[in-house]
Design a protein around this motif. Structure first.
Motif, short mmCIF file in Angstrom:
data_model
loop_
_atom_site.label_atom_id
_atom_site.label_comp_id
_atom_site.label_asym_id
_atom_site.label_seq_id
_atom_site.Cartn_x
_atom_site.Cartn_y
_atom_site.Cartn_z
N THR A 95 0.83 -1.20 0.00
CA THR A 95 0.00 0.00 0.00
C THR A 95 0.86 1.25 0.00
N ALA A 96 1.93 1.24 0.78
CA ALA A 96 2.82 2.40 0.86
C ALA A 96 3.47 2.68 -0.49
N VAL A 97 3.89 1.63 -1.17
CA VAL A 97 4.52 1.81 -2.49
C VAL A 97 3.52 2.39 -3.48
N ASN A 98 2.32 1.82 -3.54
CA ASN A 98 1.31 2.30 -4.49
C ASN A 98 0.90 3.73 -4.21
N ARG A 99 0.76 4.07 -2.92
CA ARG A 99 0.37 5.44 -2.57
C ARG A 99 1.47 6.43 -2.95
N PHE A 100 2.73 6.03 -2.75
CA PHE A 100 3.85 6.88 -3.14
C PHE A 100 3.87 7.07 -4.66
N LEU A 101 3.69 6.00 -5.42
CA LEU A 101 3.72 6.10 -6.87
C LEU A 101 2.63 7.01 -7.40
N ASP A 102 1.48 7.03 -6.74
CA ASP A 102 0.38 7.88 -7.17
C ASP A 102 0.70 9.36 -7.06
N THR A 103 1.73 9.72 -6.31
CA THR A 103 2.09 11.13 -6.16
C THR A 103 3.02 11.62 -7.26
N LEU A 104 3.54 10.70 -8.08
CA LEU A 104 4.51 11.07 -9.11
C LEU A 104 3.79 11.50 -10.38
N ARG A 105 4.13 12.64 -10.91
CA ARG A 105 3.44 13.16 -12.09
C ARG A 105 3.99 12.59 -13.39
N SER A 106 5.28 12.37 -13.46
CA SER A 106 5.91 11.88 -14.69
C SER A 106 5.67 10.38 -14.84
N GLU A 107 5.13 9.99 -15.99
CA GLU A 107 4.88 8.57 -16.24
C GLU A 107 6.19 7.79 -16.28
N ALA A 108 7.23 8.38 -16.88
CA ALA A 108 8.51 7.69 -16.98
C ALA A 108 9.12 7.48 -15.59
N THR A 109 9.04 8.51 -14.75
CA THR A 109 9.57 8.38 -13.39
C THR A 109 8.78 7.36 -12.59
N ARG A 110 7.46 7.41 -12.74
CA ARG A 110 6.61 6.46 -12.01
C ARG A 110 6.91 5.02 -12.44
N ARG A 111 7.13 4.81 -13.74
CA ARG A 111 7.43 3.47 -14.24
C ARG A 111 8.76 2.97 -13.67
N GLN A 112 9.75 3.85 -13.63
CA GLN A 112 11.06 3.45 -13.11
C GLN A 112 10.99 3.16 -11.62
N ARG A 113 10.36 4.06 -10.86
CA ARG A 113 10.25 3.85 -9.41
C ARG A 113 9.47 2.57 -9.11
N ARG A 114 8.42 2.32 -9.85
CA ARG A 114 7.62 1.11 -9.63
C ARG A 114 8.47 -0.14 -9.86
N ALA A 115 9.23 -0.16 -10.94
CA ALA A 115 10.04 -1.34 -11.26
C ALA A 115 11.00 -1.67 -10.13
N TYR A 116 11.68 -0.66 -9.59
CA TYR A 116 12.70 -0.94 -8.58
C TYR A 116 12.10 -1.18 -7.20
N LEU A 117 11.04 -0.47 -6.85
CA LEU A 117 10.42 -0.71 -5.55
C LEU A 117 9.72 -2.07 -5.52
N GLU A 118 9.15 -2.48 -6.63
CA GLU A 118 8.55 -3.81 -6.69
C GLU A 118 9.63 -4.89 -6.67
N GLU A 119 10.77 -4.61 -7.29
CA GLU A 119 11.88 -5.55 -7.21
C GLU A 119 12.34 -5.70 -5.77
#
Length: 295
Positions: free
Chosen positions: A22-46
């Motif tokens: 939940t913390a990861v998803n809520r953090f990702l929702d605050t990111l405006r850039s799709e490219a940044t959100r995609r990168q952060r998601r990949a590494y935090l999910e890893e």
């Protein structure tokens, strides 16, 4: 580490979630850039998946405290540095150490995530490594070489797509994170001075680039025509689409060609084309040429 406390403020209006996912998803929702959100998601999910594997539990059992524990964070970064978290083979094989740039991105993802929840880890990222860029003359000559020869062993439509992508990198100076979201409406190829729009700006296209993009646009239409039912009843406006059917997954039939292509799909095809045609793999960003003598 100290026990997390609820944080309330302008940047964090809600309390810290207890569950890591939940913390990861809520953090990702605050990111405006799709490219940044995609990168952060990949590494935090890893990170989350790696930690769950170490604990031999499901990711749903991890807490936010687990992710913000510095010992856990450092252990994950060390494992990633050794290449043990890699899910796909890299340029130098599946067990090669991680690149400095990917390690810097991992560290940055952790730092921004921890700062968002008021418990900054302030981990030191490695210095990024920048591949040498081609000069504008080198980039245009290489583009002409790649555009004029369909290498054996490469699907023709995939070759056309990769050449069109390189053409846009050469003419706009933009990398994959900017070019990937482009739509068909970002191409204006019929005007006297053809152009393409990237990151909200229009860039002129030379003859080689216009021809490469026209060829890909025609192939795009051929791949998507007749697939309207499979494509949810509408035209695909994404500029970059798949060129071959996917693989059956989880008992579901394979998806047809003509669906929006992922970044990793474009990168893999580009790497294969340059390695096959040039004898060495080049990054797309290396085609974003710099003037001679530019630092």
């Amino acid at each position: 580490m100290p026990k997390l406390t609820p944080l309330v403020g302008a940047d964090n209006p809600m309390s810290v979630p207890a569950r890591a996912v939940t913390a990861v998803n809520r953090f990702l929702d605050t990111l405006r850039s799709e490219a940044t959100r995609r990168q952060r998601r990949a590494y935090l999910e890893e990170y989350t998946s790696w930690l769950a594997a170490q604990r031999r539990c499901d990711t749903g059992h991890l807490t936010t405290e687990d992710l913000l524990d510095q010992d856990n964070a450092l252990a994950w970064l060390a494992a990633a540095q050794r290449g043990t978290t890699r899910r796909r083979p890299g340029l130098h094989g599946p067990t090669a150490p991680a690149a400095a740039n990917s390690m810097a991105a991992r560290t940055s993802s952790l730092n921004t995530f921890s700062r968002h929840y008021g418990h900054p880890l302030d981990l030191q990222p490695p210095a990024p490594h920048f591949a040498p860029r081609l000069t504008p003359t080198e980039a245009h000559r290489t583009l002409r070489l790649l555009a004029g020869h369909h290498p054996a062993g490469t699907l023709e439509a995939t070759w056309q797509r990769s050449v069109a992508l390189i053409a846009l990198a050469v003419c706009t100076g933009q990398g994959i994170s900017t070019l990937h979201p482009m739509r068909l409406t970002d191409l204006d190829l019929e005007r006297p001075l053809p152009r393409a729009r990237a990151a909200g700006e229009w860039y002129p296209l030379d003859t080689v680039s216009r021809n490469a993009l026209t060829r890909w646009k025609n192939t795009h239409q051929a791949l998507t025509t007749g697939h309207l039912t499979a494509l949810s009843g509408g035209r695909v406006e994404h500029l970059w689409i798949t060129t071959a059917p996917g693989r059956p997954r989880d008992g579901q039939p394979a998806l047809p060609a003509g669906l929006p292509a992922a970044v990793r799909t474009l990168e893999a095809a580009h790497r294969k084309l340059t390695a096959t045609a040039l004898g060495t793999p080049l990054l797309l960003e290396q085609f974003c040429g710099t003037e001679t003598g530019e630092s």
